[in-house]
Enzyme design. Structure first.
Site, PDB file in Angstrom:
ATOM      1  N   ASN A  17       0.878  -1.167   0.000  1.00  0.00           N
ATOM      2  CA  ASN A  17       0.000   0.000   0.000  1.00  0.00           C
ATOM      3  C   ASN A  17       0.917   1.219   0.000  1.00  0.00           C
ATOM      4  O   ASN A  17       1.418   1.630   1.043  1.00  0.00           O
ATOM      5  CB  ASN A  17      -0.875  -0.058   1.255  1.00  0.00           C
ATOM      6  N   ARG A  48      -2.557  -2.031  -3.501  1.00  0.00           N
ATOM      7  CA  ARG A  48      -3.770  -1.231  -3.331  1.00  0.00           C
ATOM      8  C   ARG A  48      -3.625  -0.032  -4.270  1.00  0.00           C
ATOM      9  O   ARG A  48      -2.637   0.706  -4.193  1.00  0.00           O
ATOM     10  CB  ARG A  48      -3.877  -0.743  -1.890  1.00  0.00           C
ATOM     11  N   HIS A  81     -12.885   2.965  -0.343  1.00  0.00           N
ATOM     12  CA  HIS A  81     -12.976   1.938   0.711  1.00  0.00           C
ATOM     13  C   HIS A  81     -13.660   0.674   0.190  1.00  0.00           C
ATOM     14  O   HIS A  81     -14.174  -0.119   0.979  1.00  0.00           O
ATOM     15  CB  HIS A  81     -13.809   2.413   1.933  1.00  0.00           C
ATOM     16  N   ARG A 107     -11.685  15.601   7.538  1.00  0.00           N
ATOM     17  CA  ARG A 107     -12.466  16.010   6.358  1.00  0.00           C
ATOM     18  C   ARG A 107     -13.900  16.335   6.748  1.00  0.00           C
ATOM     19  O   ARG A 107     -14.491  15.646   7.583  1.00  0.00           O
ATOM     20  CB  ARG A 107     -12.485  14.889   5.314  1.00  0.00           C
ATOM     21  N   GLU A 158      -8.211  -5.116   5.062  1.00  0.00           N
ATOM     22  CA  GLU A 158      -8.067  -4.771   3.641  1.00  0.00           C
ATOM     23  C   GLU A 158      -6.896  -5.513   3.010  1.00  0.00           C
ATOM     24  O   GLU A 158      -6.977  -5.940   1.862  1.00  0.00           O
ATOM     25  CB  GLU A 158      -7.887  -3.261   3.489  1.00  0.00           C
TER      26      GLU A 158
END
Ligand code: ADP
Length: 400
Positions: free
Chosen positions: A7, A89, A178, A239, A383
């Site tokens: 990743n 990823r 996601h 965010r 993940e």
């Protein structure tokens, strides 16, 4: 079969090495501060056995080289040739990638072409891929896209009500992110409930530093809260999630804010941090308990937004069988799970068992009451494991 999952971020590479037959993690680690003077690489092999190296790491190539050196020193693997595949990823797959894809030069070109949609992520993901191509050109590499799972969302749900040409010419639409996590927890929840995924309607809530909700019908994403970028939707660590876009015009006119300032405002200085000064849910929960008003307010705002999405996705799905909480916050913040579901008993059939919700458990567990119409579960996401599984499947089907 040994699969390495990478990743790659703009200045970091996270990795996990799996032995797929035994379903075990052989090693994991993090290369940080790539390009800075104070680079750091750490790997953990057997639980608790950790090695760390510090010093300048010039680029992603250097970082991977160091990772291999450390894996070899720890006698975990000697070289890339001992691997069966690498899963990357990749954040943005645009409309081109609906599933994990074995990487070739065309795929690399497409990831590059899609970079304007994810300028911080896609180039970094690509840097990791290129290094492996240089070092070991024959090693199969697979791109697993964060957006791919959401490619099943119908057009009326992914389009913004903007002039249609903006979609055709500039590719402006909702993509969602996601995806790997939403897909993984949905499958895991079905296995746990001993039901077919195809028979279930679910709402999955991935609540980490970034947060998104997903409506899943029969195993397919039909709506999600993140949009063209990961900024839209739920309130996140830093965010804002949904706001009236006119706030930006107002600030530009009144304060002369530049595009870069507004970008930083919404992506880095807003969300939990903007409201109460911290984006660490543990700290916020503790401060709220001590009576800090802003921390309390931040928690109330987050659960209010979650409720709105749970309600909206219940309407989209028509019937909800399962509600899943996952991500660092979803898996651990019992208080937030409770407050986001409070008041949804009668209207939406979501009833939490307060005691079950507060008991700390590892693995998947049920937190809904016996008489709740909707099963509410906590499902730890993984993940990297999902990327490793998808990588293995993509490599095997490419060989058939
Ligand atoms: P990322 O999106 O970076 O992968 P994570 O999924 O690790 O993030 O989630 C990070 C968030 O999870 C942080 O807000 C952190 O405070 C929160 N978190 C982690 N552990 C706990 C805990 N035990 N209780 C409450 N919040 C937690």
């Amino acid at each position: 079969m040994r699969v390495l999952v990478l990743n790659s971020g703009s200045s970091s590479i996270k990795f996990k090495l799996f032995s797929m037959e035994e379903s075990i993690v052989l090693a994991s680690g993090l290369i940080e501060q790539i390009g800075e003077a104070d680079g750091r690489a750490s790997i953990e092999g057997a639980p608790g056995v950790k090695s760390v190296r510090e010093g300048k790491i010039a680029d992603h190539g250097d970082g991977l080289h160091l990772m291999l050196e450390m894996l070899s020193e720890a006698e975990i693997i000697g070289s890339l040739s001992e691997l069966d595949g690498i899963g990357h990823r990749v954040v943005h797959g645009g409309e081109e990638f609906h599933q994990p894809t074995v990487i070739d030069t065309d795929v690399m070109a497409a990831i590059e072409r899609l970079s304007p949609l994810a300028p911080l992520h896609n180039p970094a993901n690509l840097a990791g891929i290129r290094v492996v191509v240089e070092k070991s050109p024959k090693l199969p590499q697979v791109a697993v896209f964060d957006t791919a799972f959401h490619q099943s969302i119908p057009k009326y749900a992914y389009l913004y009500a903007l002039p249609y040409q903006l979609y055709e010419q500039e590719h402006v639409r909702r993509y969602g992110f996601h995806g790997t996590s939403h897909h993984y927890v949905a499958k895991a929840a079905a296995v746990y409930l001993e039901k077919k995924l195809e028979s279930l309607n679910m709402i999955t809530l991935h609540l980490g530093n970034g947060a998104s909700a997903c409506a899943i019908r029969a195993g397919e994403s039909v709506d999600t809260s993140m949009g063209l970028t990961p900024l839209e939707g739920l309130i996140m660590g830093t965010r804002s999630g949904d706001i009236d876009p006119a706030v930006l015009f107002y600030l530009a006119r009144e304060k002369g804010s530049s595009i870069d300032e507004l970008d930083a405002l919404l992506n880095k200085q807003s969300g939990l941090k903007g409201i109460c000064g911290s984006n660490d849910m543990r700290e916020i929960t503790d401060r709220a308990l001590e009576g800090d008003e802003r921390s309390r307010l931040a928690l109330e705002m987050v659960s209010h937004r979650l409720k709105k999405y749970i309600g909206a996705y219940t309407a989209v799905l028509g019937r909800v069988d399962v509600l899943v909480f996952t991500g660092g916050i979803g898996e651990n913040a019992a208080q937030l799970r409770e407050s986001s579901c409070a008041g949804l008993e009668e209207g939406l059939g979501i009833k939490i068992d307060l005691e079950k919700n507060r008991m700390r458990k590892s693995g998947i567990f049920t937190i809904s009451a016996e008489d709740s119409r909707v099963k509410v579960l906590v499902v730890p996401t993984d993940e990297e494991l999902e990327i490793a599984l998808q990588t293995m499947m993509a490599i095997s089907s490419a060989h058939q």
